[in-house]
Design a protein around this motif. Structure first.
Motif, PDB file in Angstrom:
ATOM      1  N   LEU A   1      -5.347  -7.521  -4.607  1.00 40.21           N
ATOM      2  CA  LEU A   1      -4.203  -6.390  -5.150  1.00 40.21           C
ATOM      3  C   LEU A   1      -5.314  -5.453  -5.901  1.00 40.21           C
ATOM      4  O   LEU A   1      -5.769  -5.444  -6.670  1.00 40.21           O
ATOM      5  N   HIS A   2      -5.210  -4.032  -5.358  1.00 42.22           N
ATOM      6  CA  HIS A   2      -5.929  -2.842  -5.949  1.00 42.22           C
ATOM      7  C   HIS A   2      -4.932  -1.761  -5.987  1.00 42.22           C
ATOM      8  O   HIS A   2      -4.002  -1.525  -5.252  1.00 42.22           O
ATOM      9  N   TRP A   3      -5.172  -1.065  -7.281  1.00 42.50           N
ATOM     10  CA  TRP A   3      -4.550   0.101  -7.296  1.00 42.50           C
ATOM     11  C   TRP A   3      -5.435   1.222  -8.075  1.00 42.50           C
ATOM     12  O   TRP A   3      -6.412   0.817  -8.797  1.00 42.50           O
ATOM     13  N   ARG A   4      -4.655   2.382  -7.771  1.00 44.39           N
ATOM     14  CA  ARG A   4      -5.833   3.509  -8.393  1.00 44.39           C
ATOM     15  C   ARG A   4      -4.678   4.557  -9.098  1.00 44.39           C
ATOM     16  O   ARG A   4      -3.881   4.524  -8.999  1.00 44.39           O
ATOM     17  N   ASP A   5      -5.498   4.636 -10.278  1.00 44.06           N
ATOM     18  CA  ASP A   5      -4.796   5.837 -11.236  1.00 44.06           C
ATOM     19  C   ASP A   5      -5.970   6.850 -11.486  1.00 44.06           C
ATOM     20  O   ASP A   5      -7.115   6.621 -11.389  1.00 44.06           O
ATOM     21  N   ARG A   6      -5.516   7.946 -12.078  1.00 39.32           N
ATOM     22  CA  ARG A   6      -6.036   8.987 -12.391  1.00 39.32           C
ATOM     23  C   ARG A   6      -5.588   9.499 -13.810  1.00 39.32           C
ATOM     24  O   ARG A   6      -4.401   9.758 -13.902  1.00 39.32           O
ATOM     25  N   PHE A   7      -6.711  10.086 -14.602  1.00 41.41           N
ATOM     26  CA  PHE A   7      -6.535  10.980 -15.736  1.00 41.41           C
ATOM     27  C   PHE A   7      -6.140  12.298 -15.591  1.00 41.41           C
ATOM     28  O   PHE A   7      -7.176  12.850 -15.105  1.00 41.41           O
TER      29      PHE A   7
ATOM     30  N   TYR B   1       0.821   1.985 -24.079  1.00 37.31           N
ATOM     31  CA  TYR B   1       0.956   3.473 -23.254  1.00 37.31           C
ATOM     32  C   TYR B   1       1.405   3.151 -22.039  1.00 37.31           C
ATOM     33  O   TYR B   1       1.099   1.934 -21.396  1.00 37.31           O
ATOM     34  N   TRP B   2       2.016   4.262 -21.225  1.00 45.31           N
ATOM     35  CA  TRP B   2       2.675   4.026 -19.852  1.00 45.31           C
ATOM     36  C   TRP B   2       1.562   4.951 -18.993  1.00 45.31           C
ATOM     37  O   TRP B   2       1.215   5.811 -19.596  1.00 45.31           O
ATOM     38  N   PHE B   3       1.667   4.558 -17.653  1.00 42.31           N
ATOM     39  CA  PHE B   3       0.913   5.211 -16.852  1.00 42.31           C
ATOM     40  C   PHE B   3       1.264   4.743 -15.389  1.00 42.31           C
ATOM     41  O   PHE B   3       1.941   3.662 -15.323  1.00 42.31           O
ATOM     42  N   SER B   4       1.114   5.567 -14.598  1.00 46.18           N
ATOM     43  CA  SER B   4       1.293   5.372 -13.152  1.00 46.18           C
ATOM     44  C   SER B   4       0.287   5.087 -12.499  1.00 46.18           C
ATOM     45  O   SER B   4      -0.889   5.777 -12.500  1.00 46.18           O
ATOM     46  N   ALA B   5       0.355   4.420 -11.146  1.00 42.31           N
ATOM     47  CA  ALA B   5      -0.826   3.914 -10.561  1.00 42.31           C
ATOM     48  C   ALA B   5      -0.338   3.807  -9.126  1.00 42.31           C
ATOM     49  O   ALA B   5       0.845   3.814  -8.785  1.00 42.31           O
ATOM     50  N   ARG B   6      -1.190   3.829  -7.986  1.00 37.28           N
ATOM     51  CA  ARG B   6      -0.796   3.836  -6.570  1.00 37.28           C
ATOM     52  C   ARG B   6      -1.378   2.585  -5.880  1.00 37.28           C
ATOM     53  O   ARG B   6      -2.817   2.617  -6.063  1.00 37.28           O
ATOM     54  N   VAL B   7      -0.493   1.966  -5.356  1.00 33.75           N
ATOM     55  CA  VAL B   7      -1.495   0.573  -4.655  1.00 33.75           C
ATOM     56  C   VAL B   7      -1.982   1.212  -3.472  1.00 33.75           C
ATOM     57  O   VAL B   7      -1.594   2.162  -2.545  1.00 33.75           O
ATOM     58  N   VAL B   8      -3.215   0.659  -3.493  1.00 37.54           N
ATOM     59  CA  VAL B   8      -4.280   1.210  -2.339  1.00 37.54           C
ATOM     60  C   VAL B   8      -4.424   0.214  -1.424  1.00 37.54           C
ATOM     61  O   VAL B   8      -5.215   0.180  -0.274  1.00 37.54           O
ATOM     62  N   LYS B   9      -4.303  -1.198  -1.841  1.00 34.62           N
ATOM     63  CA  LYS B   9      -4.645  -2.358  -0.933  1.00 34.62           C
ATOM     64  C   LYS B   9      -4.139  -3.680  -1.470  1.00 34.62           C
ATOM     65  O   LYS B   9      -3.970  -3.787  -2.665  1.00 34.62           O
ATOM     66  N   THR B  10      -3.466  -4.324  -0.630  1.00 36.04           N
ATOM     67  CA  THR B  10      -2.787  -5.585  -0.856  1.00 36.04           C
ATOM     68  C   THR B  10      -3.263  -6.578   0.592  1.00 36.04           C
ATOM     69  O   THR B  10      -3.145  -6.258   1.495  1.00 36.04           O
TER      70      THR B  10
ATOM     71  N   PRO C   1       0.698  -1.254   0.086  1.00 42.69           N
ATOM     72  CA  PRO C   1       0.075  -0.115   0.078  1.00 42.69           C
ATOM     73  C   PRO C   1       0.955   1.225  -0.007  1.00 42.69           C
ATOM     74  O   PRO C   1       1.983   1.363   0.779  1.00 42.69           O
ATOM     75  N   GLY C   2       0.528   2.271  -0.829  1.00 43.44           N
ATOM     76  CA  GLY C   2       1.224   3.534  -1.021  1.00 43.44           C
ATOM     77  C   GLY C   2       2.363   3.220  -2.117  1.00 43.44           C
ATOM     78  O   GLY C   2       2.624   4.474  -2.599  1.00 43.44           O
ATOM     79  N   ALA C   3       2.677   2.305  -2.574  1.00 44.43           N
ATOM     80  CA  ALA C   3       3.639   2.142  -3.462  1.00 44.43           C
ATOM     81  C   ALA C   3       3.325   2.643  -4.731  1.00 44.43           C
ATOM     82  O   ALA C   3       2.041   2.341  -5.334  1.00 44.43           O
ATOM     83  N   ARG C   4       4.008   3.355  -5.845  1.00 45.75           N
ATOM     84  CA  ARG C   4       3.958   3.550  -7.054  1.00 45.75           C
ATOM     85  C   ARG C   4       4.115   2.689  -8.038  1.00 45.75           C
ATOM     86  O   ARG C   4       5.276   2.030  -7.888  1.00 45.75           O
ATOM     87  N   LEU C   5       3.091   2.445  -8.602  1.00 49.10           N
ATOM     88  CA  LEU C   5       3.557   1.357  -9.807  1.00 49.10           C
ATOM     89  C   LEU C   5       3.523   2.350 -11.374  1.00 49.10           C
ATOM     90  O   LEU C   5       2.887   3.080 -11.588  1.00 49.10           O
TER      91      LEU C   5
END
Length: 145
Positions: free
Chosen positions: A74-80, A59-68, A43-47
């Motif tokens: 395994l959950h991550w959140r990303d934003r446009f 395409y490349w993008f970044s997300a943040r792990v929110v739950k493991t 949790p909190g790690a950037r992917l």
């Protein structure tokens, strides 16, 4: 509909599926959808990820792990651009399903003011990409028993 959900039954233990799913260095060898992924499963790690849903374009993008939850979720959140436009939470859920099997659920839930406008353009490609990834995960996990 603001959620894409795919499932597949896998004849492997939750721990085996989790090991395959979270061993990011091997993704280019087996994953047809997420071609590369870098970062930690905590949790909190950037992917940082390289996705390819169809064709040759990626395409490349970044997300943040929110739950493991090891061997379970395994959950991550990303934003446009910035939060509130077209955000998503992507989840991988492993549910025990019998003695040596699991139901693998891949889900992505979208929120934000652009969802009604943009979602129709992503649902079909992402659903197909998730299904291809699920099938590849199943094939690999079932050989690792």
């Amino acid at each position: 509909m603001s959620t894409i959900r795919t499932t597949i039954d896998i004849g492997a233990s939750p721990e085996t599926v989790w090991r395959v799913l979270t061993h990011f260095p091997s993704y280019p060898k087996w994953n047809p959808c997420i071609r590369e992924i870098h970062g930690a499963v905590e949790p909190g790690a950037r992917l940082k990820m390289r996705m390819r849903f169809s064709g040759k374009r990626s395409y490349w993008f970044s997300a943040r792990v929110v739950k493991t939850i090891p061997a379970s979720e395994l959950h991550w959140r990303d934003r446009f651009l910035f939060g509130g436009l077209f955000d998503s939470v992507h989840a991988f859920i492993i549910v025990p399903n019998g003695v040596m099997g699991v139901k693998f659920i891949q889900r992505e839930h979208f929120t934000g003011i652009l969802v009604p406008l943009l979602l129709p353009f992503v649902v079909k490609k992402r659903s197909r990409g998730f299904e291809r990834m699920n099938a590849a995960l199943k094939k690999l996990a079932e050989t690792k028993r």
